[in-house]
Design a protein around this motif. Structure first.
Motif, PDB file in Angstrom:
ATOM      1  N   GLY A  69      -5.224  10.991  -7.198  1.00 25.10           N
ATOM      2  CA  GLY A  69      -6.281   9.997  -7.123  1.00 25.10           C
ATOM      3  C   GLY A  69      -6.963   9.794  -8.463  1.00 25.10           C
ATOM      4  N   ARG A  70      -7.202  10.896  -9.177  1.00 26.30           N
ATOM      5  CA  ARG A  70      -7.864  10.807 -10.479  1.00 26.30           C
ATOM      6  C   ARG A  70      -7.015  10.014 -11.472  1.00 26.30           C
ATOM      7  N   SER A  81      -6.028   1.540 -10.933  1.00 27.48           N
ATOM      8  CA  SER A  81      -5.464   1.176  -9.633  1.00 27.48           C
ATOM      9  C   SER A  81      -6.539   1.105  -8.559  1.00 27.48           C
ATOM     10  N   THR A  82      -6.253   0.358  -7.498  1.00 31.19           N
ATOM     11  CA  THR A  82      -7.121   0.296  -6.328  1.00 31.19           C
ATOM     12  C   THR A  82      -6.819   1.500  -5.452  1.00 31.19           C
ATOM     13  N   VAL A  83      -7.819   2.358  -5.241  1.00 32.70           N
ATOM     14  CA  VAL A  83      -7.581   3.636  -4.577  1.00 32.70           C
ATOM     15  C   VAL A  83      -8.590   3.891  -3.464  1.00 32.70           C
ATOM     16  N   LEU A 134       0.843  -1.198   0.000  1.00 27.91           N
ATOM     17  CA  LEU A 134       0.000   0.000   0.000  1.00 27.91           C
ATOM     18  C   LEU A 134       0.875   1.243   0.000  1.00 27.91           C
ATOM     19  N   PHE A 135       0.611   2.150  -0.934  1.00 28.26           N
ATOM     20  CA  PHE A 135       1.293   3.442  -0.983  1.00 28.26           C
ATOM     21  C   PHE A 135       0.371   4.510  -0.410  1.00 28.26           C
ATOM     22  N   ALA A 140      -3.601   4.888  -0.997  1.00 29.02           N
ATOM     23  CA  ALA A 140      -4.436   5.737  -0.150  1.00 29.02           C
ATOM     24  C   ALA A 140      -3.971   7.162  -0.400  1.00 29.02           C
ATOM     25  N   VAL A 141      -4.873   8.012  -0.905  1.00 25.61           N
ATOM     26  CA  VAL A 141      -4.500   9.367  -1.298  1.00 25.61           C
ATOM     27  C   VAL A 141      -5.470  10.375  -0.700  1.00 25.61           C
TER      28      VAL A 141
END
Length: 217
Positions: A44-45, A52-54, A4-5, A36-37
């Protein structure tokens, strides 16, 4: 491995481009990644457009307990093995969330020579929660080690991009309001790469009209 970033910046800079390049490399090697942003940001966009999983979170500040709780829950749901944090707000939200979820592999990526105070809170973060730090140059590594917050064997230097070397020129001044520093990364030509100057931070003007370069979270 499931990685996870965590990134708290809304805009896209060199660190965010590095993050997406690393994601491509890890995915190509069979690792599963997620992000996670901060809510409402360009990062995120772009990540969603890439498939990607966001997870988007408010990340309002260091004391944003709801973001920490929500992130910790998501880490457990995804079965994350390693959490990578980038930029100080992400460190102070992502590291506690990882520990609450039972993840002890927390790696910070530092790409700026940003002043880090040896406060009690930072001693807790780097003494108990952050297990490793990746710096993109030796100057950043030395600056971090000199704070006494983390042992030198836990800090590794990895250049930002293959095919590009940097000469980091830095300057810092200490005032009664704290320490202000600026870094200019001068790319050294290696192959067919851009060799333009990359200057970090934003210019702000004081009441006296003096220009000051500020590095923000």
């Amino acid at each position: 491995m499931r990685i996870l970033f965590v990134n708290s910046l809304r805009s896209i800079g060199g660190g965010e481009r590095w993050l997406m390049e690393v994601d491509e490399g890890l995915s190509a090697r069979g690792h599963r990644t997620a992000f996670a942003v901060r809510q409402g940001g360009e990062l995120g966009r772009l990540l969603r457009e890439r498939g990607s999983t966001v997870l988007e979170l408010p990340m309002r500040g260091d004391g944003d307990v709801p973001s920490i709780v929500a992130l910790s829950r998501w880490i457990r749901e995804l079965g994350i093995d390693l959490v990578s944090v980038n930029v100080q707000r992400a460190v102070r939200i992502g590291a506690p969330a990882a520990r609450a979820a039972g993840v002890r592999a927390v790696v910070e990526r530092r790409g700026l020579l940003f002043p880090l105070k040896p406060s009690a809170f930072n001693r807790f973060i780097y003494g108990r929660l952050v297990s490793r730090v990746i710096a993109n140059c030796h100057a950043i590594r030395r600056d971090l080690i000199q704070t006494g917050l983390i042992l030198d064997e836990r800090v590794t230097v990895i250049p930002q991009r293959e095919g590009r070397l940097y000469l980091n020129v830095s300057a810092a001044v200490t005032t009664e309001n704290g320490r202000v520093s600026s870094v200019i990364s001068v790319p050294i030509h290696v192959g067919q790469v851009d060799t333009g100057l990359v200057e970090h931070g934003e210019v702000e003007f004081t009441e006296d009209g003096e220009a000051v370069k500020v590095l923000r979270d």
